[in-house]
Design an enzyme around this catalytic site. Structure first.
Site, PDB file in Angstrom:
ATOM      1  N   ASP A 231     -68.702 -13.891 -20.324  1.00  0.00           N
ATOM      2  CA  ASP A 231     -67.309 -13.476 -20.441  1.00  0.00           C
ATOM      3  C   ASP A 231     -67.057 -12.879 -21.823  1.00  0.00           C
ATOM      4  OD1 ASP A 231     -66.806 -14.442 -17.916  1.00  0.00           O
ATOM      5  OD2 ASP A 231     -65.881 -16.311 -18.611  1.00  0.00           O
ATOM      6  N   ARG A 232     -66.021 -12.065 -21.919  1.00  0.00           N
ATOM      7  CA  ARG A 232     -65.685 -11.388 -23.176  1.00  0.00           C
ATOM      8  C   ARG A 232     -65.578 -12.366 -24.343  1.00  0.00           C
ATOM      9  NH1 ARG A 232     -63.500  -6.785 -25.333  1.00  0.00           N
ATOM     10  NH2 ARG A 232     -61.901  -7.043 -26.923  1.00  0.00           N
TER      11      ARG A 232
END
Length: 315
Positions: free
Chosen positions: A130-131
Protein backbone atom coordinates in the site's frame (compact mmCIF):
# COMPACT_ATOMS: atom_id res chain seq x y z
CA UNK A 1 -8.76 15.27 -12.06
CA UNK A 2 -8.47 16.78 -15.54
CA UNK A 3 -6.97 14.89 -18.44
CA UNK A 4 -6.80 14.99 -22.22
CA UNK A 5 -6.80 11.97 -24.52
CA UNK A 6 -5.92 12.04 -28.21
CA UNK A 7 -4.67 9.78 -31.00
CA UNK A 8 -1.39 10.21 -32.86
CA UNK A 9 -2.22 11.26 -36.42
CA UNK A 10 1.12 10.42 -38.01
CA UNK A 11 3.80 7.78 -37.53
CA UNK A 12 7.19 8.68 -36.12
CA UNK A 13 6.14 11.81 -34.23
CA UNK A 14 7.91 12.14 -30.89
CA UNK A 15 5.78 12.01 -27.74
CA UNK A 16 6.98 15.46 -26.68
CA UNK A 17 6.27 16.99 -30.08
CA UNK A 18 2.78 15.46 -30.15
CA UNK A 19 2.04 16.87 -26.70
CA UNK A 20 3.31 20.32 -27.61
CA UNK A 21 1.17 20.37 -30.75
CA UNK A 22 -2.00 18.96 -29.15
CA UNK A 23 -1.87 21.04 -25.96
CA UNK A 24 -0.34 24.23 -27.38
CA UNK A 25 2.57 24.17 -24.92
CA UNK A 26 6.32 24.55 -25.26
CA UNK A 27 8.65 21.56 -25.86
CA UNK A 28 10.10 22.14 -22.37
CA UNK A 29 6.64 21.93 -20.77
CA UNK A 30 5.86 18.79 -22.78
CA UNK A 31 9.10 17.18 -21.62
CA UNK A 32 8.29 18.05 -18.00
CA UNK A 33 4.87 16.40 -18.26
CA UNK A 34 6.67 13.20 -19.23
CA UNK A 35 9.24 13.62 -16.43
CA UNK A 36 6.58 13.88 -13.72
CA UNK A 37 4.77 10.79 -15.00
CA UNK A 38 1.67 12.55 -16.33
CA UNK A 39 1.75 11.03 -19.82
CA UNK A 40 0.54 7.57 -20.89
CA UNK A 41 0.88 5.96 -24.32
CA UNK A 42 -1.45 3.03 -25.02
CA UNK A 43 -2.19 2.84 -21.29
CA UNK A 44 1.46 2.63 -20.27
CA UNK A 45 3.35 5.46 -18.62
CA UNK A 46 5.67 7.24 -21.07
CA UNK A 47 9.29 7.54 -19.93
CA UNK A 48 10.92 9.24 -22.92
CA UNK A 49 9.64 12.44 -24.53
CA UNK A 50 11.63 11.50 -27.64
CA UNK A 51 9.98 8.09 -28.11
CA UNK A 52 8.22 7.74 -31.45
CA UNK A 53 4.47 7.20 -31.74
CA UNK A 54 2.65 4.93 -34.15
CA UNK A 55 -0.38 6.05 -36.13
CA UNK A 56 -3.51 5.85 -34.00
CA UNK A 57 -1.71 5.29 -30.70
CA UNK A 58 -3.75 6.70 -27.82
CA UNK A 59 -2.03 9.30 -25.65
CA UNK A 60 -3.49 10.33 -22.28
CA UNK A 61 -2.20 13.34 -20.33
CA UNK A 62 -3.13 14.06 -16.71
CA UNK A 63 -3.30 17.84 -16.75
CA UNK A 64 -4.45 18.46 -13.20
CA UNK A 65 -5.04 16.45 -10.05
CA UNK A 66 -6.66 17.65 -6.83
CA UNK A 67 -6.64 21.19 -8.23
CA UNK A 68 -2.88 21.15 -8.88
CA UNK A 69 -1.38 21.35 -12.35
CA UNK A 70 0.82 18.44 -13.35
CA UNK A 71 3.49 20.97 -14.35
CA UNK A 72 3.72 21.94 -10.67
CA UNK A 73 4.46 18.35 -9.59
CA UNK A 74 8.01 17.67 -8.39
CA UNK A 75 10.40 15.87 -10.72
CA UNK A 76 10.87 12.27 -9.51
CA UNK A 77 13.64 11.78 -6.99
CA UNK A 78 15.97 8.95 -7.94
CA UNK A 79 17.25 8.14 -4.45
CA UNK A 80 16.74 4.44 -3.81
CA UNK A 81 17.68 2.18 -0.90
CA UNK A 82 18.82 -1.10 -2.43
CA UNK A 83 18.73 -4.01 0.01
CA UNK A 84 20.00 -6.68 -2.38
CA UNK A 85 20.88 -6.95 -6.05
CA UNK A 86 22.32 -9.55 -8.38
CA UNK A 87 21.99 -10.35 -12.08
CA UNK A 88 18.38 -11.53 -11.77
CA UNK A 89 16.65 -9.72 -8.92
CA UNK A 90 16.69 -6.48 -6.99
CA UNK A 91 15.12 -5.86 -3.58
CA UNK A 92 14.56 -2.32 -2.34
CA UNK A 93 13.21 -0.64 0.78
CA UNK A 94 10.01 1.12 -0.26
CA UNK A 95 9.49 4.40 1.61
CA UNK A 96 6.05 5.29 2.90
CA UNK A 97 4.05 7.72 0.78
CA UNK A 98 4.93 6.41 -2.68
CA UNK A 99 2.76 4.26 -4.94
CA UNK A 100 4.06 0.80 -5.82
CA UNK A 101 3.20 1.30 -9.48
CA UNK A 102 2.06 4.19 -11.69
CA UNK A 103 -1.58 4.90 -12.35
CA UNK A 104 -3.44 7.46 -14.41
CA UNK A 105 -5.15 8.63 -11.24
CA UNK A 106 -1.97 9.91 -9.65
CA UNK A 107 0.65 12.19 -11.14
CA UNK A 108 4.30 11.74 -10.24
CA UNK A 109 6.69 8.92 -9.57
CA UNK A 110 6.11 5.41 -8.31
CA UNK A 111 8.44 2.76 -6.93
CA UNK A 112 8.47 1.06 -10.34
CA UNK A 113 9.64 4.38 -11.83
CA UNK A 114 12.45 4.70 -9.32
CA UNK A 115 13.68 1.13 -9.77
CA UNK A 116 13.38 1.27 -13.56
CA UNK A 117 15.35 4.53 -13.63
CA UNK A 118 18.02 2.95 -11.43
CA UNK A 119 18.26 -0.14 -13.65
CA UNK A 120 17.96 1.69 -16.95
CA UNK A 121 15.31 -0.83 -18.02
CA UNK A 122 11.80 -1.88 -17.06
CA UNK A 123 11.66 -3.41 -13.56
CA UNK A 124 9.49 -6.52 -13.20
CA UNK A 125 6.94 -5.83 -10.47
CA UNK A 126 5.74 -9.04 -8.77
CA UNK A 127 4.00 -7.76 -5.61
CA UNK A 128 2.76 -4.49 -4.15
CA UNK A 129 2.62 -2.62 -0.85
CA UNK A 130 0.00 0.00 0.00
CA UNK A 131 1.04 3.62 -0.55
CA UNK A 132 1.56 4.28 3.18
CA UNK A 133 3.25 0.94 3.90
CA UNK A 134 7.04 0.82 3.93
CA UNK A 135 9.47 -2.06 3.52
CA UNK A 136 10.83 -4.86 1.37
CA UNK A 137 9.75 -4.93 -2.26
CA UNK A 138 11.35 -7.25 -4.80
CA UNK A 139 11.55 -6.92 -8.60
CA UNK A 140 12.73 -9.20 -11.37
CA UNK A 141 15.49 -7.92 -13.64
CA UNK A 142 14.82 -10.49 -16.35
CA UNK A 143 11.58 -11.91 -17.76
CA UNK A 144 12.46 -15.37 -16.41
CA UNK A 145 13.17 -14.09 -12.91
CA UNK A 146 10.01 -11.95 -12.87
CA UNK A 147 7.89 -14.94 -13.90
CA UNK A 148 9.46 -17.21 -11.26
CA UNK A 149 9.05 -14.65 -8.48
CA UNK A 150 5.45 -13.90 -9.47
CA UNK A 151 4.68 -17.63 -9.32
CA UNK A 152 5.97 -17.82 -5.74
CA UNK A 153 3.60 -15.07 -4.65
CA UNK A 154 0.71 -16.48 -6.64
CA UNK A 155 1.20 -19.96 -5.18
CA UNK A 156 1.62 -18.71 -1.61
CA UNK A 157 5.26 -19.79 -1.34
CA UNK A 158 6.62 -16.34 -0.45
CA UNK A 159 6.92 -15.85 3.31
CA UNK A 160 6.37 -12.32 4.58
CA UNK A 161 6.87 -10.72 7.98
CA UNK A 162 5.37 -7.34 8.85
CA UNK A 163 5.57 -5.28 12.02
CA UNK A 164 3.07 -2.64 13.13
CA UNK A 165 2.12 -0.35 16.00
CA UNK A 166 -1.57 -0.65 16.86
CA UNK A 167 -4.11 0.40 19.43
CA UNK A 168 -4.19 -1.52 22.73
CA UNK A 169 -5.96 -4.78 23.45
CA UNK A 170 -4.40 -7.38 21.16
CA UNK A 171 -4.28 -11.01 22.31
CA UNK A 172 -0.87 -12.57 22.89
CA UNK A 173 -0.99 -14.44 19.60
CA UNK A 174 -3.46 -15.98 17.20
CA UNK A 175 -4.71 -16.48 13.66
CA UNK A 176 -7.33 -14.29 12.00
CA UNK A 177 -9.22 -16.08 9.24
CA UNK A 178 -12.00 -13.59 8.57
CA UNK A 179 -12.92 -13.20 4.86
CA UNK A 180 -12.53 -9.76 3.29
CA UNK A 181 -15.08 -7.84 1.25
CA UNK A 182 -15.46 -4.24 0.14
CA UNK A 183 -17.29 -2.10 2.67
CA UNK A 184 -20.33 -0.69 0.83
CA UNK A 185 -20.73 2.12 3.36
CA UNK A 186 -17.11 3.29 3.16
CA UNK A 187 -15.55 3.41 -0.33
CA UNK A 188 -11.91 2.39 -0.41
CA UNK A 189 -12.18 0.34 2.76
CA UNK A 190 -12.40 -3.43 3.25
CA UNK A 191 -14.25 -5.20 6.04
CA UNK A 192 -13.25 -8.47 7.73
CA UNK A 193 -16.36 -10.47 8.51
CA UNK A 194 -18.05 -13.81 7.92
CA UNK A 195 -21.36 -12.03 7.42
CA UNK A 196 -20.56 -11.09 3.80
CA UNK A 197 -19.54 -13.14 0.80
CA UNK A 198 -15.85 -12.22 1.04
CA UNK A 199 -12.59 -13.69 -0.23
CA UNK A 200 -10.63 -16.00 2.12
CA UNK A 201 -7.86 -14.29 4.09
CA UNK A 202 -5.61 -15.56 6.87
CA UNK A 203 -3.10 -13.79 9.09
CA UNK A 204 -0.96 -15.21 11.90
CA UNK A 205 0.24 -12.73 14.51
CA UNK A 206 2.23 -12.46 17.71
CA UNK A 207 2.11 -9.48 20.04
CA UNK A 208 5.58 -8.21 20.92
CA UNK A 209 4.40 -5.52 23.34
CA UNK A 210 0.98 -5.03 24.92
CA UNK A 211 0.72 -1.72 26.76
CA UNK A 212 -2.20 0.40 27.94
CA UNK A 213 -1.76 2.87 25.04
CA UNK A 214 -0.39 0.81 22.16
CA UNK A 215 0.72 -2.64 21.02
CA UNK A 216 3.57 -3.78 18.81
CA UNK A 217 2.79 -6.80 16.69
CA UNK A 218 4.54 -9.18 14.32
CA UNK A 219 2.35 -10.40 11.44
CA UNK A 220 2.64 -13.23 8.91
CA UNK A 221 -0.03 -13.05 6.19
CA UNK A 222 -0.78 -16.45 4.67
CA UNK A 223 -2.73 -14.76 1.87
CA UNK A 224 -2.05 -11.47 0.11
CA UNK A 225 -5.37 -9.64 -0.04
CA UNK A 226 -5.83 -5.89 -0.42
CA UNK A 227 -5.70 -4.18 3.00
CA UNK A 228 -5.62 -7.61 4.66
CA UNK A 229 -3.52 -6.72 7.69
CA UNK A 230 -5.25 -3.37 8.17
CA UNK A 231 -8.72 -4.93 8.07
CA UNK A 232 -7.79 -7.92 10.25
CA UNK A 233 -6.25 -5.77 12.97
CA UNK A 234 -9.31 -3.51 12.90
CA UNK A 235 -11.51 -6.58 13.36
CA UNK A 236 -9.45 -7.42 16.46
CA UNK A 237 -10.28 -3.97 17.86
CA UNK A 238 -6.72 -2.64 17.46
CA UNK A 239 -6.41 -0.68 14.19
CA UNK A 240 -2.92 0.31 13.09
CA UNK A 241 -1.82 3.68 14.49
CA UNK A 242 -1.97 6.44 11.90
CA UNK A 243 -4.35 4.47 9.66
CA UNK A 244 -7.10 7.08 9.37
CA UNK A 245 -9.10 4.99 6.90
CA UNK A 246 -9.54 2.24 9.49
CA UNK A 247 -9.84 4.41 12.59
CA UNK A 248 -6.25 4.27 13.82
CA UNK A 249 -5.20 6.91 16.36
CA UNK A 250 -2.85 9.66 15.22
CA UNK A 251 -0.72 9.35 18.35
CA UNK A 252 -0.15 7.16 21.39
CA UNK A 253 1.97 7.51 24.52
CA UNK A 254 2.94 11.00 23.38
CA UNK A 255 4.35 9.67 20.10
CA UNK A 256 3.02 10.79 16.72
CA UNK A 257 1.77 8.33 14.11
CA UNK A 258 2.23 10.37 10.91
CA UNK A 259 1.10 7.56 8.61
CA UNK A 260 -0.18 3.99 8.77
CA UNK A 261 2.60 2.43 10.88
CA UNK A 262 2.88 -0.84 8.97
CA UNK A 263 6.26 -2.08 7.72
CA UNK A 264 7.13 -5.07 5.52
CA UNK A 265 10.19 -6.08 7.52
CA UNK A 266 11.23 -9.35 5.85
CA UNK A 267 10.59 -11.41 2.74
CA UNK A 268 11.73 -15.00 2.24
CA UNK A 269 11.69 -16.56 -1.24
CA UNK A 270 13.41 -19.14 -3.37
CA UNK A 271 16.01 -17.54 -5.58
CA UNK A 272 14.84 -17.86 -9.22
CA UNK A 273 18.25 -19.11 -10.40
CA UNK A 274 19.49 -21.33 -7.56
CA UNK A 275 16.14 -22.39 -6.08
CA UNK A 276 17.62 -21.92 -2.60
CA UNK A 277 15.84 -20.01 0.20
CA UNK A 278 16.65 -16.31 0.09
CA UNK A 279 15.92 -13.80 2.85
CA UNK A 280 15.95 -10.01 2.65
CA UNK A 281 15.12 -7.60 5.49
CA UNK A 282 14.43 -3.87 5.69
CA UNK A 283 15.30 -1.80 8.78
CA UNK A 284 12.31 -0.48 10.72
CA UNK A 285 11.87 3.20 9.74
CA UNK A 286 12.25 5.96 12.28
CA UNK A 287 8.55 6.77 12.73
CA UNK A 288 7.79 3.17 13.77
CA UNK A 289 11.11 2.55 15.52
CA UNK A 290 10.23 5.25 18.07
CA UNK A 291 7.46 2.98 19.36
CA UNK A 292 9.85 0.03 19.65
CA UNK A 293 12.28 2.21 21.61
CA UNK A 294 9.52 3.46 23.91
CA UNK A 295 8.43 -0.13 24.60
CA UNK A 296 12.07 -1.27 24.95
CA UNK A 297 11.43 -4.03 22.43
CA UNK A 298 13.77 -5.09 19.62
CA UNK A 299 12.22 -5.55 16.17
CA UNK A 300 12.24 -9.17 14.96
CA UNK A 301 14.91 -10.40 12.56
CA UNK A 302 16.16 -13.58 10.94
CA UNK A 303 14.29 -16.29 9.01
CA UNK A 304 10.54 -15.85 8.61
CA UNK A 305 8.98 -18.44 10.93
CA UNK A 306 5.24 -17.91 11.53
CA UNK A 307 3.88 -18.79 14.97
CA UNK A 308 0.24 -19.84 14.38
CA UNK A 309 -2.06 -19.57 17.36
CA UNK A 310 -5.71 -19.97 18.29
CA UNK A 311 -8.30 -18.45 15.99
CA UNK A 312 -8.86 -14.80 16.94
CA UNK A 313 -11.41 -12.27 15.78
CA UNK A 314 -15.15 -12.08 15.56
CA UNK A 315 -17.79 -12.80 12.97
Amino acid sequence: MKRRTFKAEQAGLAVGAALASELGISPEEARRLVEVGAVYVAGKRARDAGARLGVGQVVTVVLEEAGTSSLAAPVPALALRVLFEDAEIIAVDKPAGINAQPSEGRVGESLVDRVSAYLGSEAGLVHRLDRETSGVTVFGKTARATSALAAEFREGQARKRYVAATGPGLPERGTVDLPLSKDPSRPGRWRATRAANGVPAETDFQTLHAGPEFCLVELWPRTGRTHQLRAHLTALGAPILGDSRYGGAKQAAGLAAPRCLLHAQALQLRHPRTGKPWLVEAPVPEDLRRFFLAAEVEPPSGPVAPVPGPVAGGT
